[in-house]
Design an enzyme around this catalytic site. Structure first.
Site, PDB file in Angstrom:
ATOM      1  N   ASP A 677      90.386  33.366  40.374  1.00 29.59           N
ATOM      2  CA  ASP A 677      90.309  32.046  41.008  1.00 29.59           C
ATOM      3  C   ASP A 677      89.808  31.876  42.498  1.00 29.59           C
ATOM      4  O   ASP A 677      88.841  31.065  42.599  1.00 29.59           O
ATOM      5  CB  ASP A 677      91.765  31.550  41.409  1.00 29.59           C
ATOM      6  CG  ASP A 677      91.990  29.959  41.908  1.00 29.59           C
ATOM      7  OD1 ASP A 677      91.568  29.259  40.831  1.00 29.59           O
ATOM      8  OD2 ASP A 677      92.522  29.632  42.813  1.00 29.59           O
ATOM      9  N   LYS A 681      85.701  29.941  43.430  1.00 26.70           N
ATOM     10  CA  LYS A 681      86.016  29.353  44.716  1.00 26.70           C
ATOM     11  C   LYS A 681      84.569  29.490  45.487  1.00 26.70           C
ATOM     12  O   LYS A 681      83.711  28.862  45.882  1.00 26.70           O
ATOM     13  CB  LYS A 681      86.998  29.174  45.429  1.00 26.70           C
ATOM     14  CG  LYS A 681      88.218  28.512  44.777  1.00 26.70           C
ATOM     15  CD  LYS A 681      89.542  28.618  45.307  1.00 26.70           C
ATOM     16  CE  LYS A 681      90.788  27.952  44.673  1.00 26.70           C
ATOM     17  NZ  LYS A 681      92.027  28.016  45.351  1.00 26.70           N
TER      18      LYS A 681
END
Length: 814
Positions: A677, A681
């Site tokens: 994750d 980003k």
């Protein structure tokens, strides 16, 4: 004197005819002429029955029986029993003649225009006689007068031309000697000099009323129908349409010509010459003001007075080098169409004389192509002119207003509004008077075009956004509740009217063209149809709403693959789903290019930092000419929550479980704890900074044991955390001994990115980061030593939903 005309819906049944009587009773004037249409639906029934008869289909008798029943039943409902006998006798006598005419058509297998006019005239003749007798029975001083004795025409059956001088003389002679205050006359019907029944064409009842008003120099002509006047747009297609209280003759003619069905264009001409005002009124809401049509429109300086349209249009284009500089080409083209009675509704010609383009009815296309190609057969054979080109399934939208000519930029405003909503313009026409600006568009885009233009020119800058929401779990449900809570504020303060048209979860989906009620959307969705993302898109495309926005609240790769379909149809995309923007660089760039090409915003602020304005700030830095040198960030609210709460008195397993239960992690917590994750980003931030990078190029120093990374289910993953508790406690102890805190850090510098767990010492910007907060440090040319810092809550359904909401508002402000 007043002339009142009542249309088919106004006299459709006994109940409505009673409404007409009440309106007539409330008119206090010396003389009233009442012009009525056939009972609602009777004209179409007469035409259909006559065609059945001419085709020698015995089903015509069923149609004749229905016509008879409608009129007989009306007499019995309206007239007292004692007075019915004479009226029934007269009506049955007329119906017997009608039956004879239909039988004749059946026997010869033919329906001539002359016979058709005789048959169809019975609609108005019967309705006007019955209504006049009803008025008498109710105590009104009324007479019946057959319009065929007043209005004289040529023998152009179906669309006769009146003899103005004789008609006006007949009207003056009759009304001069009229015995009663009220005269009821049939509209639409007339007669030739030889006494044959003729009709005045489509909208002929309006025309009858206008002729009588002009002949008598009436004080006013009232057109009573089923709407409260002329509207700024068709209220059936544009729910925000408003009644225009005052309008000029010319504006009314333009709007009528371009589809405003409440008035037939030729109606205006007789009263225009005499400057007799027209009022459009609603039989069913007589108290409504209606529309007042006169020489002075009293438009209060407004530019656009109405937006109208004509459907079922085709474009015919004649083009070729042999047209340039050759006199008479246009004359031959239009003369050819004219000789075949093909009406041209729009003309546009290139200044190079290389092409002429006209708009005609779809019904005339085949005949037009044949006759034009025949007329220019020599030039086509010589390759001087191409065979006529045809584009079908089109429509015309038009802006109308007397004051448009004195305001600059209206054309640009019109075309840019259509362009923003992916409405392709095929042709443009604008007269020198600038009272009308017309554009030819695809027929399927009419509703969107009308609503977009109406919003732009009439709705006080209130912009309507139509949302289609996929994913209504933690984030999605919070998002819908936020819209419900802020709906009134957005409309009043930001001039945004946000409607949710479609919603879907993984099981069901539902749509409401007027907007789904957000008070009980859960129940609505539970009772919806089976969910299908392909069908969902097809419905969104078919609805074809202006300012449409697809909102993806899922974490689904399959849903992210559908973004191009939406963007190509000028449907904006707002998403918290990071998969699309962190996938292959080429796909990321493709989506960005589609957004530009189709003017459909693609916003994903919540991909990094939930509701924090990280991407928006970065965009402004880049747009203003700054360059990013380095990015340091703690970007995982879930990991920050975990390491802020993990210590030697609790297990790592329990803290991760708590983070999942409180909604800080993805449904699959390995996405967060593996660093994937965070990699996504930092990848998105690097790309938004102008760098080409793929996720495989990011170095990931994972703190999880390989055993945990290799698990295939949440159960196995959490079991592995328990098994490796010693490893996690060792990590915590080493950081504590170094007087540091554990933070999962992402960094981008010199074209390279890496993520991993770090020991953060006291005094560092990351050290005191609490809870699930995120922090981003932008080192740029303008911020080389002291970075630009963005800090705040970076996880949680509420803040993520608010970030999506913020992107929606950004689209509303585009």
């Amino acid at each position: 004197m007043k002339v009142l005309k009542f249309g088919g819906t106004s006299v459709a049944n006994p109940e409505n005819i009673n409404r007409v009587k009440a309106i007539v009773q409330n008119n206090h004037t010396d003389t009233i002429a009442i012009v009525v249409s056939a009972f609602g639906g009777i004209t179409d029934l007469l035409l259909n029955t006559s065609h059945l008869a001419s085709n020698q289909d015995l089903a015509y008798k069923k149609g004749l029986k229905e016509i008879e029943d409608r009129h007989i039943d009306s007499i019995r409902a309206l007239i007292p029993v004692k007075a019915q006998s004479t009226i029934l006798s007269k009506v049955k006598s007329d119906l017997n003649v009608l039956e004879t005419l239909l039988e004749g058509s059946f026997l010869i297998g033919e329906l001539t225009p002359k016979l058709s006019d005789k048959i169809v005239s019975y609609g108005e003749l019967l309705s006007s006689f019955i209504i006049s007798e009803f008025f008498k029975a109710e105590g009104l001083k009324a007479d019946f007068k057959d319009s065929r004795q007043l209005i004289l025409t040529d023998e152009n059956y179906g669309n006769a031309t009146i003899d103005v001088e004789k008609t006006y003389a007949n009207c003056n002679a009759y009304f001069k000697n009229a015995k009663n205050q009220i005269t009821v006359l049939p509209g639409f019907v007339s007669s030739s000099g030889s006494g044959n029944s003729t009709t005045l064409g489509r909208g002929g009842s309006d025309y009858t009323a206008a002729i009588i008003a002009a002949a008598q120099k009436a004080d006013i002509l009232e057109i009573w129908t089923d709407v409260s006047g002329m509207f700024t747009a068709n209220p059936k297609l544009v729910k925000q349409a408003k009644c225009v209280s005052h309008i000029s003759y010319e504006e009314a003619m333009e709007l009528s010509h371009f589809g405003a069905k409440v008035l037939y264009p030729p109606t205006i001409q007789p009263v225009l010459n005499k400057e007799i005002p027209i009022v459009i009124k609603n039989t069913f809401k007589p108290e409504d003001e209606g529309t007042y049509i006169a020489k002075n429109n009293n438009g209060n300086g407004k530019t656009v007075r109405g937006i109208s349209h004509v459907s079922n249009i085709s474009l015919l284009s004649l083009e070729g080098p042999g047209m340039i500089g050759v006199p008479g080409i246009s004359k031959r083209f239009f003369e050819t169409l004219s000789l075949e009675n093909i009406s041209v509704v729009l003309i546009t010609q290139a200044s190079s004389e290389h092409s002429i383009c006209v708009g005609i009815s779809d019904d005339d296309v085949e005949k037009a192509v044949q006759v034009v190609n025949t007329a220019f057969e020599y030039e086509i054979a010589s390759n001087k002119i191409k065979p006529v080109l045809v584009e079908k399934d089109l429509a015309i939208v038009a802006l109308v207003g007397d004051n448009m000519k004195s305001h600059q930029g209206l054309s640009g405003k019109m075309f840019s509004t259509l362009g923003r909503n992916n409405v392709n313009i095929r042709a443009i026409a604008q007269g020198a008077s600038e009272r009308n600006i017309s554009a030819v568009i695809t027929k399927t885009d009419v509703k969107k075009a009308l609503n977009s233009l109406h919003e732009e020119f009439f709705e006080e800058n209130i912009k309507q956004l139509n949302l289609f929401v996929m994913g209504v779990g933690n984030v999605g449900s919070k998002f819908l509740n936020q819209i419900k809570q802020q709906k009134k504020y957005l409309k009043e303060e930001l001039k945004l009217n946000i409607r949710v048209i479609g919603i879907s979860n993984s099981r069901t989906m539902d749509f409401d063209e007027d907007g789904i009620s957000l008070k009980d959307w859960e129940t609505t969705l539970a009772n919806g149809r089976k969910a299908d993302k392909e069908v969902f898109f097809k419905i969104v495309k078919k609805l074809n709403y202006r300012n449409s926005v697809f909102v993806d609240n899922t974490a689904s790769e399959q849903v992210s693959e559908s973004y191009p379909d939406y963007l190509k149809n000028s449907i904006s995309v707002v998403t918290c789903n990071k998969i699309a923007c962190s996938s292959d660089y080429d796909y990321y760039r493709y989506l960005k290019q589609l957004a530009k090409q189709y003017n459909s915003p693609f916003l994903f602020e919540t991909n990094v930092g939930a509701g924090l304005p990280i991407i928006d700030t970065l965009k402004h830095l880049i747009a203003s000419g700054d360059k990013v040198k380095k990015i340091q960030a703690v970007l995982s609210g879930s990991l920050n929550f975990v390491f802020n709460n993990f210590n030697d008195s609790v297990t790592f397993h329990d803290i991760v479980k708590q983070a999942q239960e409180e909604g800080y992690t993805e449904p699959d917590p390995t996405i967060d704890l593996s660093g994937i994750d965070v990699m996504r980003k930092i990848l998105i931030l690097a790309r938004e900074s102008g760098n080409q990078l793929d996720i495989e190029q990011i170095e990931n120093d994972s703190f999880l044991p390989k055993e945990s990374l290799d698990t295939k289910s949440n159960e196995a993953f959490f079991a592995s955390l328990k098994k490796n508790e010693t490893t996690f406690q060792k990590m915590f102890k080493e950081a504590k001994d170094a007087d540091s805190k554990l933070k999962y850090v992402a960094q981008f510098e010199d074209g390279k990115a890496r993520v991993g767990l770090q020991k953060i010492p006291k005094g560092h910007d990351f050290y005191n980061l609490e809870g699930s907060d995120n922090i981003v440090l932008f080192y740029t040319e303008r911020y080389p030593n002291q970075p630009l810092i963005i800090k705040g809550a970076g996880a949680g359904a509420d803040v993520t939903a608010s970030g999506i909401f913020a992107d929606i508002i950004r689209i509303g402000n585009f």
